[in-house]
Write a protein that holds these residues in place. Structure first.
Motif, PDB file in Angstrom:
ATOM      1  N   ARG A  83     -66.486 -25.487  42.353  1.00 24.76           N
ATOM      2  CA  ARG A  83     -65.429 -24.692  41.703  1.00 24.76           C
ATOM      3  C   ARG A  83     -64.154 -25.533  41.644  1.00 24.76           C
ATOM      4  N   THR A  84     -63.353 -25.274  40.629  1.00 23.71           N
ATOM      5  CA  THR A  84     -62.100 -26.016  40.480  1.00 23.71           C
ATOM      6  C   THR A  84     -61.066 -25.514  41.493  1.00 23.71           C
ATOM      7  N   LYS A  85     -60.030 -26.311  41.689  1.00 25.27           N
ATOM      8  CA  LYS A  85     -58.930 -25.878  42.559  1.00 25.27           C
ATOM      9  C   LYS A  85     -58.285 -24.613  42.019  1.00 25.27           C
ATOM     10  N   GLU A  86     -58.181 -24.524  40.701  1.00 25.00           N
ATOM     11  CA  GLU A  86     -57.577 -23.346  40.088  1.00 25.00           C
ATOM     12  C   GLU A  86     -58.423 -22.101  40.345  1.00 25.00           C
ATOM     13  N   GLN A  87     -59.743 -22.230  40.247  1.00 28.51           N
ATOM     14  CA  GLN A  87     -60.625 -21.089  40.529  1.00 28.51           C
ATOM     15  C   GLN A  87     -60.499 -20.654  41.984  1.00 28.51           C
ATOM     16  N   LYS A  88     -60.476 -21.608  42.886  1.00 27.95           N
ATOM     17  CA  LYS A  88     -60.348 -21.281  44.310  1.00 27.95           C
ATOM     18  C   LYS A  88     -58.977 -20.697  44.628  1.00 27.95           C
ATOM     19  N   ALA A  89     -57.937 -21.236  44.010  1.00 22.44           N
ATOM     20  CA  ALA A  89     -56.591 -20.695  44.236  1.00 22.44           C
ATOM     21  C   ALA A  89     -56.494 -19.265  43.731  1.00 22.44           C
ATOM     22  N   ASN A  90     -57.083 -18.983  42.580  1.00 21.00           N
ATOM     23  CA  ASN A  90     -57.055 -17.625  42.039  1.00 21.00           C
ATOM     24  C   ASN A  90     -57.835 -16.670  42.936  1.00 21.00           C
ATOM     25  N   LEU A  91     -58.997 -17.104  43.418  1.00 21.44           N
ATOM     26  CA  LEU A  91     -59.774 -16.278  44.343  1.00 21.44           C
ATOM     27  C   LEU A  91     -58.965 -15.975  45.600  1.00 21.44           C
ATOM     28  N   SER A  92     -58.317 -16.977  46.159  1.00 22.93           N
ATOM     29  CA  SER A  92     -57.477 -16.777  47.347  1.00 22.93           C
ATOM     30  C   SER A  92     -56.363 -15.773  47.066  1.00 22.93           C
ATOM     31  N   LYS A  93     -55.720 -15.939  45.936  1.00 25.94           N
ATOM     32  CA  LYS A  93     -54.617 -15.052  45.561  1.00 25.94           C
ATOM     33  C   LYS A  93     -55.099 -13.615  45.414  1.00 25.94           C
ATOM     34  N   GLU A  94     -56.240 -13.410  44.748  1.00 26.22           N
ATOM     35  CA  GLU A  94     -56.737 -12.060  44.512  1.00 26.22           C
ATOM     36  C   GLU A  94     -57.207 -11.381  45.800  1.00 26.22           C
ATOM     37  N   ILE A  95     -57.809 -12.133  46.691  1.00 23.37           N
ATOM     38  CA  ILE A  95     -58.210 -11.554  47.976  1.00 23.37           C
ATOM     39  C   ILE A  95     -56.983 -11.198  48.800  1.00 23.37           C
ATOM     40  N   THR A  96     -55.981 -12.077  48.812  1.00 26.82           N
ATOM     41  CA  THR A  96     -54.740 -11.781  49.533  1.00 26.82           C
ATOM     42  C   THR A  96     -54.039 -10.571  48.928  1.00 26.82           C
ATOM     43  N   ARG A  97     -54.046 -10.485  47.613  1.00 16.75           N
ATOM     44  CA  ARG A  97     -53.431  -9.339  46.925  1.00 16.75           C
ATOM     45  C   ARG A  97     -54.131  -8.034  47.330  1.00 16.75           C
ATOM     46  N   LYS A  98     -55.458  -8.033  47.317  1.00 15.31           N
ATOM     47  CA  LYS A  98     -56.212  -6.824  47.654  1.00 15.31           C
ATOM     48  C   LYS A  98     -55.943  -6.410  49.099  1.00 15.31           C
ATOM     49  N   LEU A  99     -55.980  -7.367  50.017  1.00 15.78           N
ATOM     50  CA  LEU A  99     -55.722  -7.039  51.425  1.00 15.78           C
ATOM     51  C   LEU A  99     -54.288  -6.554  51.624  1.00 15.78           C
ATOM     52  N   SER A 100     -53.351  -7.111  50.883  1.00 16.39           N
ATOM     53  CA  SER A 100     -51.954  -6.667  50.975  1.00 16.39           C
ATOM     54  C   SER A 100     -51.796  -5.241  50.464  1.00 16.39           C
ATOM     55  N   GLN A 101     -52.593  -4.857  49.465  1.00 17.71           N
ATOM     56  CA  GLN A 101     -52.577  -3.478  48.978  1.00 17.71           C
ATOM     57  C   GLN A 101     -53.167  -2.527  50.014  1.00 17.71           C
ATOM     58  N   LEU A 102     -54.260  -2.969  50.659  1.00 26.36           N
ATOM     59  CA  LEU A 102     -54.895  -2.129  51.671  1.00 26.36           C
ATOM     60  C   LEU A 102     -54.065  -2.025  52.946  1.00 26.36           C
ATOM     61  N   PHE A 103     -53.340  -3.097  53.262  1.00 21.94           N
ATOM     62  CA  PHE A 103     -52.591  -3.180  54.522  1.00 21.94           C
ATOM     63  C   PHE A 103     -51.145  -3.621  54.279  1.00 21.94           C
ATOM     64  N   PRO A 104     -50.344  -2.812  53.602  1.00 27.59           N
ATOM     65  CA  PRO A 104     -48.963  -3.234  53.307  1.00 27.59           C
ATOM     66  C   PRO A 104     -48.114  -3.450  54.558  1.00 27.59           C
ATOM     67  N   GLU A 105     -48.504  -2.834  55.673  1.00 31.18           N
ATOM     68  CA  GLU A 105     -47.706  -2.955  56.897  1.00 31.18           C
ATOM     69  C   GLU A 105     -48.069  -4.178  57.750  1.00 31.18           C
ATOM     70  N   ILE A 106     -49.101  -4.920  57.371  1.00 27.51           N
ATOM     71  CA  ILE A 106     -49.523  -6.098  58.142  1.00 27.51           C
ATOM     72  C   ILE A 106     -48.773  -7.314  57.609  1.00 27.51           C
TER      73      ILE A 106
END
Length: 115
Positions: free
Chosen positions: A71-94
């Motif tokens: 996978r490209t760096k851009e694909q991996k960076a986007n995956l990282s961003k989207e997982i972090t975004r989802k977890l931040s939505q689930l856990f805004p207080e963390i």
């Protein structure tokens, strides 16, 4: 492959259902279109003790993603961003939510079906 291993403080399990967390990360991985859905594995490792964040026991989530190279760096960076975004939505207080992605080498990877 891939493997998404979620290390976290056990107190986050009081904030969200663990199955919901696992399914949410699975859904983000599927939506990335980088993997076959049947190959995605997600695990949760909660720590009740024996961990420190900044020298104290504070809530945290860290995802270790292990994926096959290619996978490209851009694909991996986007995956990282989207997982972090989802977890931040689930856990805004963390305050500490992070992920890192590591590549498996095709030449050194084996599973049972390859033998």
């Amino acid at each position: 492959m891939p493997h998404f291993v979620i290390d976290c403080s056990s107190d986050i399990l009081k904030l969200q259902n663990p199955t919901e967390v696992l399914q949410s990360i699975h859904a983000v991985a599927v939506a990335s279109n980088l993997f076959d859905e049947a190959d995605i594995k997600v695990r949760l490792n909660p720590f009740a003790e024996h961990y420190l964040v900044g020298g104290e026991q504070k809530p945290f989530i860290h995802v270790f993603a292990n994926i096959m190279e290619g996978r490209t760096k851009e694909q991996k960076a986007n995956l990282s961003k989207e997982i972090t975004r989802k977890l931040s939505q689930l856990f805004p207080e963390i305050p500490f939510i992070a992920i890192n992605i590591r590549d498996f080498e095709k030449e050194t990877y084996y599973n049972k079906s390859m033998i």
